[in-house]
Motif scaffolding. Sequence first.
Motif, short mmCIF file in Angstrom:
data_model
loop_
_atom_site.label_atom_id
_atom_site.label_comp_id
_atom_site.label_asym_id
_atom_site.label_seq_id
_atom_site.Cartn_x
_atom_site.Cartn_y
_atom_site.Cartn_z
N ARG A 22 57.98 69.33 3.60
CA ARG A 22 56.38 69.74 4.24
C ARG A 22 55.92 70.52 3.94
O ARG A 22 55.79 71.61 4.72
N TRP A 23 54.42 70.33 3.58
CA TRP A 23 53.48 71.31 2.93
C TRP A 23 52.20 71.72 4.03
O TRP A 23 52.09 70.56 4.13
N THR A 24 51.96 72.83 3.90
CA THR A 24 49.95 72.53 4.26
C THR A 24 49.08 73.76 3.36
O THR A 24 50.06 73.68 1.92
N LEU A 25 48.43 74.25 2.88
CA LEU A 25 48.04 75.59 2.04
C LEU A 25 48.69 76.41 1.77
O LEU A 25 48.29 76.49 1.09
N PHE A 26 48.99 77.28 3.20
CA PHE A 26 49.95 77.84 2.95
C PHE A 26 51.25 78.50 2.50
O PHE A 26 52.27 79.22 2.16
N ASN A 27 51.94 76.86 3.09
CA ASN A 27 53.57 77.29 2.95
C ASN A 27 53.97 75.72 2.83
O ASN A 27 53.02 74.96 3.10
N ALA A 28 55.15 75.49 2.71
CA ALA A 28 55.71 74.28 2.19
C ALA A 28 57.58 74.32 3.01
O ALA A 28 58.23 75.47 2.08
N THR A 29 58.03 73.53 3.47
CA THR A 29 59.03 73.43 3.71
C THR A 29 59.69 72.04 3.11
O THR A 29 59.63 71.08 3.60
N PHE A 30 61.33 73.01 2.58
CA PHE A 30 62.11 71.65 1.88
C PHE A 30 62.40 70.63 3.00
O PHE A 30 63.54 71.07 4.03
N PHE A 38 49.14 64.73 7.05
CA PHE A 38 50.45 64.18 6.39
C PHE A 38 50.53 64.35 4.90
O PHE A 38 50.34 63.61 4.39
N TYR A 39 50.39 65.49 4.83
CA TYR A 39 50.29 65.94 3.18
C TYR A 39 51.26 65.76 2.30
O TYR A 39 50.97 64.92 1.59
N GLY A 40 52.11 66.38 2.97
CA GLY A 40 53.79 65.27 2.28
C GLY A 40 54.23 63.78 1.99
O GLY A 40 54.84 63.73 1.05
#
Length: 304
Positions: free
Chosen positions: A55-63, A271-273
């Motif tokens: 689940r990601w944005t331009l600044f971080n990503a969570t697996f 919802f980028y991811g």
Amino acid sequence: MSVTTQHLGVRTRDSVRRPRRRPAYPGWFFLPAAIIYGVLFLAPTFASLYFSLTRWTLFNATFIGFDNFVQFFREPFLIQGLINTVIYAAVTSGAKVVLGMLLALLLTSQILGRAYLRSVVFFPVLVSTVGVGITFTVLMHPTQGMINEGLALLGIKGPGWLTDPTLALFSVALVDVWKGLGLATVIYIAGVVAIPKDYFEAARIDGATKVQNFFYVTLPLLRPATNTVIVLSFIGGLRTFDLIWAMTKGGPGFASDTIASVIYKQYQAGFYGLSTAGNVVLFILIGVLVVPLTMMLNRREGHE
């Protein structure tokens, strides 16, 4: 006899020991192309595979594992989008094969203005897809469009080309065929021109008619061109987005949604991811459908 055998044996050993011919280009000559391919294709592909699991944005990503894929397949209109995508690809590729072949046969015959007509047929390929979509959206307007107004002059009530849920997808497919037909025609023209004239001379001597010439000479020898048109058109149909978005945005409702438009709607919603997972699904779908199709076409061509 023994001298000859010994002589042949020496020649055989010499041929085995002969050094291999060096390639025309050294290995490092291909390095720039490999770097470009890796940067523009391999790196984005593996990055997409990773980000589809986050689940990601331009600044971080969570697996989050496969949660994006599970949620993507729970989308209520995804199945409809899958069906629409396959139907769209099948209709457009089939129409381009049939019409492209017929136009190629016409444009390789002795007709007046043949070179000009070839340019006219190929011209839509050069036009912007979005521009074509906007233009045909105006032409297909249910009440003020030029197409329905022309039908009204003939006493025919024109349908809602882009507003009728049963017609919207096929209306966009018709425009897609109009725009991409020129490329299919050029491929077929190259195939027709490459057929040796000896085959037609032999068929003429045997008393073959024009219909028999087509089915027993032209059609079999155009199989490589047909395979190329089928594969290119089918891939283009599966990944189509810009024309559908310019004309219907997947509407009315979700009647003309394809996987690509569903993915874009998820991206618009933030919802980028999820949208990245959809891109991976689309990539797998194209591979699952196109690779067996290509193998089948090549196998049939080899048996001819």
